[in-house]
Design an enzyme around this catalytic site. Structure first.
Site, PDB file in Angstrom:
ATOM      1  N   ARG A  88      40.279  44.250  35.417  1.00  0.00           N
ATOM      2  CA  ARG A  88      39.558  44.198  36.688  1.00  0.00           C
ATOM      3  C   ARG A  88      38.607  45.371  36.850  1.00  0.00           C
ATOM      4  O   ARG A  88      37.781  45.384  37.740  1.00  0.00           O
ATOM      5  CB  ARG A  88      40.532  44.263  37.854  1.00  0.00           C
ATOM      6  CG  ARG A  88      41.328  42.999  38.004  1.00  0.00           C
ATOM      7  CD  ARG A  88      42.341  43.142  39.107  1.00  0.00           C
ATOM      8  NE  ARG A  88      43.346  42.121  38.924  1.00  0.00           N
ATOM      9  CZ  ARG A  88      43.871  41.408  39.897  1.00  0.00           C
ATOM     10  NH1 ARG A  88      43.511  41.620  41.129  1.00  0.00           N
ATOM     11  NH2 ARG A  88      44.768  40.483  39.629  1.00  0.00           N
ATOM     12  N   ARG A 127      45.814  28.371  52.204  1.00  0.00           N
ATOM     13  CA  ARG A 127      46.886  28.379  51.227  1.00  0.00           C
ATOM     14  C   ARG A 127      48.234  28.611  51.910  1.00  0.00           C
ATOM     15  O   ARG A 127      48.374  29.491  52.746  1.00  0.00           O
ATOM     16  CB  ARG A 127      46.611  29.494  50.222  1.00  0.00           C
ATOM     17  CG  ARG A 127      47.427  29.419  48.960  1.00  0.00           C
ATOM     18  CD  ARG A 127      46.731  30.159  47.867  1.00  0.00           C
ATOM     19  NE  ARG A 127      46.882  31.599  48.013  1.00  0.00           N
ATOM     20  CZ  ARG A 127      46.582  32.475  47.060  1.00  0.00           C
ATOM     21  NH1 ARG A 127      46.108  32.046  45.905  1.00  0.00           N
ATOM     22  NH2 ARG A 127      46.734  33.758  47.241  1.00  0.00           N
TER      23      ARG A 127
END
Ligand SMILES: [Zn+2]
Length: 184
Positions: A88, A127
């Protein structure tokens, strides 16, 4: 075939990684899965990883890299992998390159999944997951049959704290700050 998937949270990296791994018949290597798996090991490294996760802390790069080194040396990864969730940051990518060089491998391709912020907020805030069986639902795209109850065991679904819109925006900002130098 060795592929790395980059993209903000909610871009669908996990979903695409599974498909690519099937297409190329290579394992899907996700650091999240490795960490969940390794804490079950009664080994020194498993215990170290677990101590961070139990405290709700980020597992340090150095430990994640050590685990990746072990994972990538396993037989099923000899012909390749699809990696998601790592690297990342620029230093993580440089460290990964180093590990790969040591085992005589290199990345063949990087795919960056670009998704507009508004769409990510919409997706992630939809979600929900089941506390009993762990199944996840998207309340817009694939809602449960009964309102906010798991199809499998009828447990009430919950939404993660970090999937609230204001937290999502914060996660996106972190992603941009950390990962844009890597994308560049
Ligand atoms: Zn369930």
């Amino acid at each position: 075939m060795r592929i790395v998937l980059l993209g903000p949270p909610g871009a669908g990296k996990g979903t695409q990684a599974v498909r690519l791994a099937e297409t190329y018949a290579v394992p899907h290597v996700s650091t999240g899965d490795i960490l969940r798996f390794v804490v079950a090991w009664e080994t020194e490294i498993g215990k170290r990883a677990k101590s961070y996760m139990d405290e709700g802390e980020l597992v340090p790069d150095e430990l994640v890299l050590e685990l990746l080194r072990i994972r990538l040396a396993q037989e099923d990864a000899a012909s390749g992998f699809v990696m998601d969730g790592f690297p990342r940051t620029l230093p993580q990518a440089e460290a990964l390159d180093k590990i790969l060089a040591e085992i005589g491998q290199r990345i063949d391709g990087v795919i960056y999944l670009e998704v507009p912020d508004e769409l990510i907020v919409l997706r992630l805030s939809a979600r929900a997951s089941c506390p009993t069986c762990g199944r996840t639902y998207n309340l817009l795209a694939s809602p449960p049959k009964e309102d906010m109850r798991c199809d499998r065991d009828a447990s009430p679904l919950f939404q993660r704290d970090d999937d609230r819109p204001e937290v999502i925006q914060q996660r996106l900002n972190v992603f941009k700050r950390q990962t844009h130098p890597l994308i560049a």
